[in-house]
Structures are given as structure tokens and as C-alpha cells.
Design a protein around this motif. Structure first.
Motif, PDB file in Angstrom:
ATOM      1  N   THR A 298      -5.974 -22.164   0.310  1.00  0.00           N
ATOM      2  CA  THR A 298      -5.953 -21.806   1.729  1.00  0.00           C
ATOM      3  C   THR A 298      -7.259 -22.131   2.442  1.00  0.00           C
ATOM      4  O   THR A 298      -7.354 -21.944   3.650  1.00  0.00           O
ATOM      5  CB  THR A 298      -5.641 -20.304   1.911  1.00  0.00           C
ATOM      6  N   ASN A 299      -8.252 -22.620   1.705  1.00  0.00           N
ATOM      7  CA  ASN A 299      -9.459 -23.110   2.379  1.00  0.00           C
ATOM      8  C   ASN A 299      -9.123 -24.239   3.335  1.00  0.00           C
ATOM      9  O   ASN A 299      -9.693 -24.347   4.418  1.00  0.00           O
ATOM     10  CB  ASN A 299     -10.479 -23.624   1.348  1.00  0.00           C
ATOM     11  N   GLN A 300      -8.196 -25.110   2.893  1.00  0.00           N
ATOM     12  CA  GLN A 300      -7.822 -26.278   3.686  1.00  0.00           C
ATOM     13  C   GLN A 300      -6.313 -26.467   3.621  1.00  0.00           C
ATOM     14  O   GLN A 300      -5.831 -27.319   2.869  1.00  0.00           O
ATOM     15  CB  GLN A 300      -8.534 -27.529   3.186  1.00  0.00           C
ATOM     16  N   PRO A 301      -5.550 -25.689   4.374  1.00  0.00           N
ATOM     17  CA  PRO A 301      -4.090 -25.836   4.334  1.00  0.00           C
ATOM     18  C   PRO A 301      -3.677 -27.262   4.665  1.00  0.00           C
ATOM     19  O   PRO A 301      -4.231 -27.904   5.552  1.00  0.00           O
ATOM     20  CB  PRO A 301      -3.617 -24.857   5.417  1.00  0.00           C
ATOM     21  N   GLY A 302      -2.707 -27.771   3.919  1.00  0.00           N
ATOM     22  CA  GLY A 302      -2.236 -29.127   4.136  1.00  0.00           C
ATOM     23  C   GLY A 302      -3.017 -30.189   3.387  1.00  0.00           C
ATOM     24  O   GLY A 302      -2.585 -31.326   3.278  1.00  0.00           O
ATOM     25  N   HIS A 303      -4.174 -29.820   2.842  1.00  0.00           N
ATOM     26  CA  HIS A 303      -5.031 -30.755   2.116  1.00  0.00           C
ATOM     27  C   HIS A 303      -4.614 -30.759   0.645  1.00  0.00           C
ATOM     28  O   HIS A 303      -4.514 -29.707   0.023  1.00  0.00           O
ATOM     29  CB  HIS A 303      -6.482 -30.302   2.255  1.00  0.00           C
ATOM     30  N   ILE A 304      -4.372 -31.947   0.089  1.00  0.00           N
ATOM     31  CA  ILE A 304      -3.994 -32.048  -1.315  1.00  0.00           C
ATOM     32  C   ILE A 304      -5.213 -31.798  -2.197  1.00  0.00           C
ATOM     33  O   ILE A 304      -6.245 -32.442  -2.039  1.00  0.00           O
ATOM     34  CB  ILE A 304      -3.423 -33.443  -1.628  1.00  0.00           C
ATOM     35  N   LEU A 305      -5.101 -30.851  -3.113  1.00  0.00           N
ATOM     36  CA  LEU A 305      -6.146 -30.577  -4.089  1.00  0.00           C
ATOM     37  C   LEU A 305      -5.659 -31.051  -5.459  1.00  0.00           C
ATOM     38  O   LEU A 305      -4.610 -30.614  -5.934  1.00  0.00           O
ATOM     39  CB  LEU A 305      -6.474 -29.081  -4.130  1.00  0.00           C
ATOM     40  N   THR A 306      -6.398 -31.938  -6.077  1.00  0.00           N
ATOM     41  CA  THR A 306      -5.953 -32.528  -7.337  1.00  0.00           C
ATOM     42  C   THR A 306      -6.069 -31.536  -8.487  1.00  0.00           C
ATOM     43  O   THR A 306      -6.819 -30.551  -8.422  1.00  0.00           O
ATOM     44  CB  THR A 306      -6.759 -33.791  -7.679  1.00  0.00           C
ATOM     45  N   HIS A 307      -5.333 -31.824  -9.563  1.00  0.00           N
ATOM     46  CA  HIS A 307      -5.408 -30.990 -10.766  1.00  0.00           C
ATOM     47  C   HIS A 307      -6.858 -30.873 -11.246  1.00  0.00           C
ATOM     48  O   HIS A 307      -7.327 -29.769 -11.568  1.00  0.00           O
ATOM     49  CB  HIS A 307      -4.558 -31.609 -11.889  1.00  0.00           C
ATOM     50  N   ARG A 308      -7.543 -31.998 -11.294  1.00  0.00           N
ATOM     51  CA  ARG A 308      -8.916 -32.003 -11.807  1.00  0.00           C
ATOM     52  C   ARG A 308      -9.843 -31.143 -10.948  1.00  0.00           C
ATOM     53  O   ARG A 308     -10.654 -30.377 -11.462  1.00  0.00           O
ATOM     54  CB  ARG A 308      -9.431 -33.442 -11.884  1.00  0.00           C
ATOM     55  N   TYR A 309      -9.718 -31.278  -9.634  1.00  0.00           N
ATOM     56  CA  TYR A 309     -10.561 -30.482  -8.736  1.00  0.00           C
ATOM     57  C   TYR A 309     -10.337 -28.989  -8.959  1.00  0.00           C
ATOM     58  O   TYR A 309     -11.296 -28.203  -9.059  1.00  0.00           O
ATOM     59  CB  TYR A 309     -10.260 -30.843  -7.273  1.00  0.00           C
ATOM     60  N   LEU A 310      -9.079 -28.581  -9.033  1.00  0.00           N
ATOM     61  CA  LEU A 310      -8.772 -27.153  -9.170  1.00  0.00           C
ATOM     62  C   LEU A 310      -9.216 -26.602 -10.523  1.00  0.00           C
ATOM     63  O   LEU A 310      -9.777 -25.497 -10.583  1.00  0.00           O
ATOM     64  CB  LEU A 310      -7.274 -26.922  -8.959  1.00  0.00           C
ATOM     65  N   THR A 311      -8.970 -27.339 -11.603  1.00  0.00           N
ATOM     66  CA  THR A 311      -9.376 -26.827 -12.912  1.00  0.00           C
ATOM     67  C   THR A 311     -10.902 -26.712 -13.013  1.00  0.00           C
ATOM     68  O   THR A 311     -11.422 -25.742 -13.567  1.00  0.00           O
ATOM     69  CB  THR A 311      -8.837 -27.713 -14.046  1.00  0.00           C
ATOM     70  N   GLN A 312     -11.618 -27.695 -12.452  1.00  0.00           N
ATOM     71  CA  GLN A 312     -13.084 -27.616 -12.454  1.00  0.00           C
ATOM     72  C   GLN A 312     -13.565 -26.420 -11.644  1.00  0.00           C
ATOM     73  O   GLN A 312     -14.478 -25.705 -12.046  1.00  0.00           O
ATOM     74  CB  GLN A 312     -13.680 -28.900 -11.868  1.00  0.00           C
ATOM     75  N   ALA A 313     -12.956 -26.219 -10.478  1.00  0.00           N
ATOM     76  CA  ALA A 313     -13.399 -25.142  -9.590  1.00  0.00           C
ATOM     77  C   ALA A 313     -13.137 -23.764 -10.182  1.00  0.00           C
ATOM     78  O   ALA A 313     -13.917 -22.831  -9.998  1.00  0.00           O
ATOM     79  CB  ALA A 313     -12.700 -25.280  -8.236  1.00  0.00           C
ATOM     80  N   ILE A 314     -12.039 -23.624 -10.923  1.00  0.00           N
ATOM     81  CA  ILE A 314     -11.646 -22.303 -11.433  1.00  0.00           C
ATOM     82  C   ILE A 314     -12.226 -22.015 -12.810  1.00  0.00           C
ATOM     83  O   ILE A 314     -12.698 -20.905 -13.081  1.00  0.00           O
ATOM     84  CB  ILE A 314     -10.107 -22.189 -11.455  1.00  0.00           C
ATOM     85  N   TRP A 315     -12.221 -23.028 -13.703  1.00  0.00           N
ATOM     86  CA  TRP A 315     -12.661 -22.790 -15.082  1.00  0.00           C
ATOM     87  C   TRP A 315     -13.984 -23.464 -15.445  1.00  0.00           C
ATOM     88  O   TRP A 315     -14.557 -23.153 -16.467  1.00  0.00           O
ATOM     89  CB  TRP A 315     -11.588 -23.242 -16.064  1.00  0.00           C
ATOM     90  N   GLY A 316     -14.422 -24.425 -14.622  1.00  0.00           N
ATOM     91  CA  GLY A 316     -15.682 -25.106 -14.922  1.00  0.00           C
ATOM     92  C   GLY A 316     -15.485 -26.533 -15.395  1.00  0.00           C
ATOM     93  O   GLY A 316     -14.378 -26.963 -15.738  1.00  0.00           O
ATOM     94  N   GLU A 317     -16.591 -27.284 -15.444  1.00  0.00           N
ATOM     95  CA  GLU A 317     -16.580 -28.708 -15.767  1.00  0.00           C
ATOM     96  C   GLU A 317     -15.927 -29.008 -17.111  1.00  0.00           C
ATOM     97  O   GLU A 317     -15.210 -30.000 -17.262  1.00  0.00           O
ATOM     98  CB  GLU A 317     -18.028 -29.224 -15.771  1.00  0.00           C
ATOM     99  N   ASN A 318     -16.154 -28.169 -18.102  1.00  0.00           N
ATOM    100  CA  ASN A 318     -15.631 -28.431 -19.446  1.00  0.00           C
ATOM    101  C   ASN A 318     -14.108 -28.347 -19.527  1.00  0.00           C
ATOM    102  O   ASN A 318     -13.517 -28.765 -20.525  1.00  0.00           O
ATOM    103  CB  ASN A 318     -16.246 -27.458 -20.454  1.00  0.00           C
TER     104      ASN A 318
END
Length: 227
Positions: free
Chosen positions: A164-184
Motif C-alpha cells: 500500500t506504499n504505492q498502490p498500483g505499482h508492481i512489486l517483484t518477488h525479489r523486492y518483497l522478499t528482500q524487504a521483508i526477510w533480508g538480502e539473504n
């Protein structure tokens, strides 16, 4: 009158887009080359970019990366490249949306309208968001759906916050997993699928008919906005 920059080297497509955009009351700027488009962005007020990836002087992926070094202007990619890897690369680089050629002009206009509506979203300094029946209190970690309090885990709440930071904006799998769980955990997309399934269950929606979270198969997710 919003200004839209077309970075496209095919004359026929550029003419078609210009006529269509002007018919919808947009001011249109044109560039045939990537470098020319970047120069226009630095020199003039532009509200949205429509970009082809196959440019004569540089790849459109590099154009996206260059723009994102200094601007968050909405970018829609129009390209004949339909493979999943190209889409993911463009979205990871910072594109907001991706449409393959040939495309429907009505759908493109709807996506343009949606991105222009959210490109300058209201401040969330008050820490509260209201989106289509969802009320999100970022400070209190509370979410209400149609007035009813629902209980989310920390990671479910973080996923909802990111979407909901950017409604309508596609967030990729990689972006979301990094943001939630970290780079590893960037490639551990199965964690994300489980989390999305849990959040959808609590929001009472079915993946086939999503009210809030839209799946872009093989690419990522986005929070739906009315087009």
C-alpha cells in the motif's frame, strides 16, 4: 494538462500513441533515442514516461536505471519483449508497469490514469491510510477491514504496508522478499507465497477474484487501484 514523454523509435507506434494521448488531453513530448529522452527529462517538466526497451542508442533497461538515480517519475514499459525475465528485470530496475506489444489503447490509457493518480500520493505523516475499505494505522499496527479489526502478524503487516506504499505499482518477488526477510532471502519466493496466502485469507479474498492483492504471474504482486 499532464505531460507524457514517449521514448520510442518506431515512427508508426509513436504517431499512434501521440494521437491517442493528445485525444485524452495529455501534452506529449517525443524522443527517438534514450539519451535524448534523458535530456528532455532533465530539462522539462514531465509527469510520466512511456518507454520502449529496444532503442537504437541504448537498451531501455539502462534508461530505467538512469532515471531512477534521480527521479521517481512513473514509467510504463511498452515492448515486444514478452519473456518473464525481461519483465522482472525492468520492474526490478524501477519501471512501474509493463505492457507487451501489441497492446490495447484503452488499457494503456487506464494504466496511465492510475499511475498519474498515485504518482504524488498524499502524505502519510498522520500514519493512517484508507484504501477501498481497508484502514491501516501504521503507528498502532492496526488494520480494519470494513470497520472490523483484523489481527495480522508483523510480517503480514509489513507486506501490506509495502503493497500500500504505492498502490498500483508492481512489486517483484525479489523486492518483497528482500524487504521483508533480508538480502539473504532474496530468492526464497516460497516464503512470500505463503505470506501472501495468509494475508489474503485474513483479508477474506480469493486469488482468482482479488479485492486488494493482484498476482502478476512469475513477476510479483500489486495492490489494486480502480482504473
Amino acid at each position: 494538462m499532464p505531460s507524457i514523454l514517449l521514448i520510442e523509435d518506431e515512427a508508426q507506434i509513436k504517431k499512434f500513441l501521440r494521437i491517442s494521448l493528445e485525444a485524452h488531453q495529455y501534452h506529449v513530448l517525443e524522443a527517438r533515442l534514450g539519451e535524448q529522452g534523458l535530456a528532455i527529462l532533465l530539462d522539462q517538466q514531465v509527469d510520466l514516461v512511456i518507454l520502449d526497451l529496444g532503442l537504437p542508442d541504448m537498451d531501455g533497461q539502462e534508461v530505467i536505471k538512469t532515471i531512477r538515480k534521480w527521479s521517481q517519475i512513473p514509467i510504463i514499459v511498452l515492448s515486444v519483449r514478452s519473456n518473464e525475465a525481461e519483465k522482472v528485470q525492468a520492474l526490478d530496475a524501477g519501471a512501474n508497469d509493463y505492457m507487451t506489444k501489441p497492446f490495447g489503447i484503452s488499457e494503456l490509457m487506464a494504466r496511465v490514469r492510475a499511475l498519474l493518480r498515485i504518482s504524488d500520493p498524499p502524505t502519510t505523516a498522520g500514519s493512517k491510510r484508507e484504501l477501498g475499505g481497508l484502514e491501516i494505522d501504521l503507528a498502532e499496527y492496526q488494520v480494519r477491514l470494513d470497520g472490523q479489526l483484523i489481527h495480522l502478524s508483523r510480517k503480514e503487516f509489513e507486506l501490506l504496508r509495502l503493497l500500500t506504499n504505492q498502490p498500483g505499482h508492481i512489486l517483484t518477488h525479489r523486492y518483497l522478499t528482500q524487504a521483508i526477510w533480508g538480502e539473504n532471502f532474496a530468492d526464497e519466493t516460497h516464503y512470500l507465497r505463503v505470506l501472501v496466502r495468509q494475508l489474503r485469507h485474513k483479508l477474506g479474498e480469493e486469488p482468482a477474484q482479488p479485492r486488494f492483492i493482484e498476482t502478476l504471474q512469475g513477476v510479483g504482486y500489486r495492490f489494486k487501484v480502480s482504473l
